[in-house]
Scaffold this active site. Structure first.
Site, PDB file in Angstrom:
ATOM      1  N   SER A 211      37.622  37.801  38.017  1.00  0.00           N
ATOM      2  CA  SER A 211      37.628  37.997  36.562  1.00  0.00           C
ATOM      3  C   SER A 211      38.429  36.946  35.767  1.00  0.00           C
ATOM      4  CB  SER A 211      38.115  39.401  36.221  1.00  0.00           C
ATOM      5  OG  SER A 211      39.341  39.690  36.862  1.00  0.00           O
TER       6      SER A 211
ATOM      7  N   GLU B 244      49.363  39.512  37.591  1.00  0.00           N
ATOM      8  CA  GLU B 244      49.126  39.831  39.015  1.00  0.00           C
ATOM      9  C   GLU B 244      50.494  40.086  39.650  1.00  0.00           C
ATOM     10  OE1 GLU B 244      46.551  40.372  41.353  1.00  0.00           O
ATOM     11  OE2 GLU B 244      48.257  40.582  42.686  1.00  0.00           O
TER      12      GLU B 244
ATOM     13  N   GLY C 182      51.103  45.053  36.012  1.00  0.00           N
ATOM     14  CA  GLY C 182      50.099  44.931  34.956  1.00  0.00           C
ATOM     15  C   GLY C 182      50.168  46.027  33.918  1.00  0.00           C
TER      16      GLY C 182
ATOM     17  N   ASP D 231      41.911  46.687  36.006  1.00  0.00           N
ATOM     18  CA  ASP D 231      41.110  46.740  37.241  1.00  0.00           C
ATOM     19  C   ASP D 231      42.042  46.921  38.445  1.00  0.00           C
ATOM     20  OD1 ASP D 231      39.091  46.410  39.105  1.00  0.00           O
ATOM     21  OD2 ASP D 231      39.016  44.225  38.902  1.00  0.00           O
TER      22      ASP D 231
HETATM   23  C1  LIG Z   1      40.771  45.004  42.190  1.00  0.00           C
HETATM   24  S1  LIG Z   1      41.844  43.649  42.394  1.00  0.00           S
HETATM   25  C2  LIG Z   1      41.555  42.680  40.972  1.00  0.00           C
HETATM   26  C3  LIG Z   1      40.257  41.965  40.910  1.00  0.00           C
HETATM   27  C4  LIG Z   1      40.068  41.114  39.690  1.00  0.00           C
HETATM   28  N1  LIG Z   1      40.327  41.835  38.453  1.00  0.00           N
HETATM   29  C5  LIG Z   1      38.652  40.587  39.639  1.00  0.00           C
HETATM   30  O1  LIG Z   1      37.789  41.250  39.065  1.00  0.00           O
HETATM   31  O2  LIG Z   1      38.431  39.489  40.171  1.00  0.00           O
HETATM   32  C6  LIG Z   1      43.417  44.337  42.040  1.00  0.00           C
HETATM   33  C7  LIG Z   1      44.576  43.354  42.055  1.00  0.00           C
HETATM   34  O3  LIG Z   1      45.722  44.010  41.508  1.00  0.00           O
HETATM   35  C8  LIG Z   1      46.872  43.518  42.177  1.00  0.00           C
HETATM   36  N2  LIG Z   1      47.922  44.531  41.906  1.00  0.00           N
HETATM   37  C9  LIG Z   1      48.265  45.623  42.620  1.00  0.00           C
HETATM   38  N3  LIG Z   1      49.179  46.349  41.941  1.00  0.00           N
HETATM   39  C10 LIG Z   1      49.400  45.708  40.765  1.00  0.00           C
HETATM   40  C11 LIG Z   1      50.205  45.972  39.625  1.00  0.00           C
HETATM   41  N4  LIG Z   1      50.961  47.068  39.541  1.00  0.00           N
HETATM   42  N5  LIG Z   1      50.166  45.094  38.601  1.00  0.00           N
HETATM   43  C12 LIG Z   1      49.402  43.969  38.655  1.00  0.00           C
HETATM   44  N6  LIG Z   1      48.627  43.668  39.716  1.00  0.00           N
HETATM   45  C13 LIG Z   1      48.611  44.528  40.746  1.00  0.00           C
HETATM   46  C14 LIG Z   1      46.444  43.375  43.602  1.00  0.00           C
HETATM   47  O4  LIG Z   1      47.284  42.439  44.267  1.00  0.00           O
HETATM   48  C15 LIG Z   1      45.004  42.853  43.417  1.00  0.00           C
HETATM   49  O5  LIG Z   1      44.986  41.447  43.409  1.00  0.00           O
END
Ligand SMILES: C[S@@+](CC[C@H](N)C(=O)[O-])C[C@H]1O[C@@H](n2cnc3c(N)ncnc32)[C@H](O)[C@@H]1O
Length: 271
Positions: free
Chosen positions: A96, A114, A140, A160
């Site tokens: 994304s 991230e 996030g 996400d």
């Molecule tokens: C579903 S993936 C994201 C995919 C991305 N949005 C895409 O569509 O390409 C979720 C991501 O959130 C990160 N993550 C996990 N907990 C988080 C947090 N509390 N805040 C921000 N990022 C986090 C993970 O490391 C992972 O890379």
């Protein structure tokens, strides 16, 4: 924080989410005024579909690889999305933040959050050539609330999360409700897996009762049994005018190659 998106990049649900993101950004670009994209859980940006993680699950084979070579005529959002994916290379898949960065104009900006340091470092490298993109290593949910309202007063917020934590739905709903209080006119894209239809429905109900007056639900479900997730949803708060109709055409185009149904329903507002 064990979740790594590399295992799932380009799967059917990722594809649907990213096409919706492209379509929304294209609508926002119809007005000259700049906007911000805030990606609260951004991932590493670029995924190697021949890498160990992707080949372990092969999820992209039932996703992007089923539609990579679709030919024109295609609805605008789908055509733009496929151009972007193909430009990344045959074995790569852009996530994304990279998709958003590629579509932004000089007056727009991207804030990609991230939490995982390695993923954030990889994303910073990918976004280094994008002058209007910023990567924040942070949580996030809480960081989003400090960024609202954006000075542009126009924006897309993609939430996400990985859905690793037992209370993820709760934290997600609470954050989106708090974000709406600070920035009621933003376009919010909120992704969730559908493991339990009842849990997904109660999540949608929570956002509805928080007073979202324009709320569209997209749910994509695979028709064929297979490993992994069967269905996922995307709640779009304040979708741009015309977006739902475009997603209907896109759903028709994707139905056969993805063997998946895209259900689209207004929960509040609508034409
Ligand atoms: C579903 S993936 C994201 C995919 C991305 N949005 C895409 O569509 O390409 C979720 C991501 O959130 C990160 N993550 C996990 N907990 C988080 C947090 N509390 N805040 C921000 N990022 C986090 C993970 O490391 C992972 O890379």
């Amino acid at each position: 924080m064990n979740y790594r998106h590399a295992y799932h990049a380009g799967n059917f649900a990722d594809v649907a989410k990213h096409i919706a993101l492209v379509a929304i950004l294209e609508y926002l670009k119809r007005k000259e005024k700049g906007f911000v994209v805030i990606d609260t859980h951004a991932g590493r940006g670029m995924y190697d579909l021949l890498g160990a993680e992707a080949t372990k699950t092969s999820e992209a084979l039932a996703g992007i690889e089923k539609i990579r070579h679709l030919q024109e005529p295609l609805p605008e959002g789908l055509a733009t999305y496929l151009d972007l994916v193909r430009a990344a290379g045959a074995s790569k898949y852009p996530g994304s933040p990279l998709i958003a960065a590629r579509l932004l104009r000089p007056q727009d900006r991207l804030v990609a959050i991230e939490k995982h340091p390695e993923e954030a470092a990889a994303l910073s490298k990918e976004l280094a050539p994008a002058p209007r993109a910023q990567v924040l290593i942070a949580d996030g949910y809480s960081r989003l609330l400090t960024l609202l309202p954006p000075y542009e007063r126009r924006g897309v917020i993609l939430v996400d999360p990985p859905f690793e934590a037992a209370d993820e739905f709760q934290v997600l709903a609470g954050t989106v409700i708090a974000a709406l209080r600070k920035f009621a006119t933003g376009v919010y894209m909120v992704w969730y897996p559908i493991k339990s239809a009842a849990r997904a429905a109660s999540f949608c109900g929570e956002l509805l009762s928080a007073g979202a007056t324009s709320l569209l639900r997209l749910e994509i479900s695979r028709e064929e049994p297979g490993q992994g997730m069967r269905a996922a949803g995307l709640l779009v708060i304040n979708p741009p005018f015309g977006f739902s109709e475009q997603m209907v055409s896109i759903g028709d185009k994707l139905k056969q190659p993805l063997a998946a149904r895209l259900g689209i329903q207004w929960l509040a507002g609508g034409p």
